[in-house]
Write a protein that holds these residues in place. Structure first.
Motif, PDB file in Angstrom:
ATOM      1  N   GLN A 162       2.081   1.683  -3.522  1.00 37.42           N
ATOM      2  CA  GLN A 162       1.012   2.196  -4.375  1.00 37.42           C
ATOM      3  C   GLN A 162       0.761   3.687  -4.136  1.00 37.42           C
ATOM      4  OE1 GLN A 162      -2.067  -0.528  -3.195  1.00 37.42           O
ATOM      5  NE2 GLN A 162      -1.681  -1.919  -4.912  1.00 37.42           N
ATOM      6  N   GLN A 219       1.221   6.684  -6.837  1.00 35.16           N
ATOM      7  CA  GLN A 219       0.128   7.609  -7.165  1.00 35.16           C
ATOM      8  C   GLN A 219       0.572   9.066  -7.025  1.00 35.16           C
ATOM      9  OE1 GLN A 219      -2.724   6.620  -8.506  1.00 35.16           O
ATOM     10  NE2 GLN A 219      -3.266   8.750  -8.801  1.00 35.16           N
ATOM     11  N   ARG A 242       0.825  -1.205   0.000  1.00 32.36           N
ATOM     12  CA  ARG A 242       0.000   0.000   0.000  1.00 32.36           C
ATOM     13  C   ARG A 242       0.863   1.261   0.000  1.00 32.36           C
ATOM     14  NH1 ARG A 242      -4.929  -2.346   1.619  1.00 32.36           N
ATOM     15  NH2 ARG A 242      -5.257  -3.721  -0.149  1.00 32.36           N
TER      16      ARG A 242
END
Length: 129
Positions: free
Chosen positions: A108, A112, A105
């Motif tokens: 990610q 982003q 996470r």
């Protein structure tokens, strides 16, 4: 802060999380690695994160788990001693999987932020045309 610091900081996050993911995959791959009791057990790698003075984060080092591991009775194992014991790593699979989710996470999120910063910079450059 400079104009492209968001990319630098997010890139450092990507780097840290990739190293963390690599360490976790190494630990998970070796969770069932046993050795004779006369040897040291597989030592899990734990990533130490620290802030970077220039912004972002960096790998501060790698800590290793206890080399003593744990003694497991497995008399059918060809590596077993006279008492039927082998040395196994002290790696908890559930904690490794939980950390794997956190590292994924984090990776990610950093990816982003990188994408968002690139889009923002591209838009700003396009305004000047």
């Amino acid at each position: 802060m400079g104009a492209f610091d968001a990319l630098t900081i997010a890139g450092s996050g990507l780097n840290l999380h990739q190293t963390w993911l690599d360490a976790l995959s190494y630990n998970i791959a070796n969770v069932n690695t046993v050795v004779p009791t006369s040897q040291t057990a597989f030592q899990a790698h734990m990533i130490i994160a620290q802030s970077d003075p220039n912004g972002g984060v960096q790998v501060g080092g790698i800590a290793l788990s206890d080399p003593a591991g744990m003694i497991v009775n497995d008399p059918d194992n060809p590596l077993a001693d006279a008492q039927g014991n082998v040395r196994a790593p002290a790696v908890d699979m559930s904690s490794q999987m939980s950390e794997l989710i956190m590292a994924q996470r984090g990776f990610q999120a950093s990816a982003q932020v990188t994408k968002f910063a690139q889009d923002t910079y591209s838009t700003a450059i396009g305004i000047g045309k």
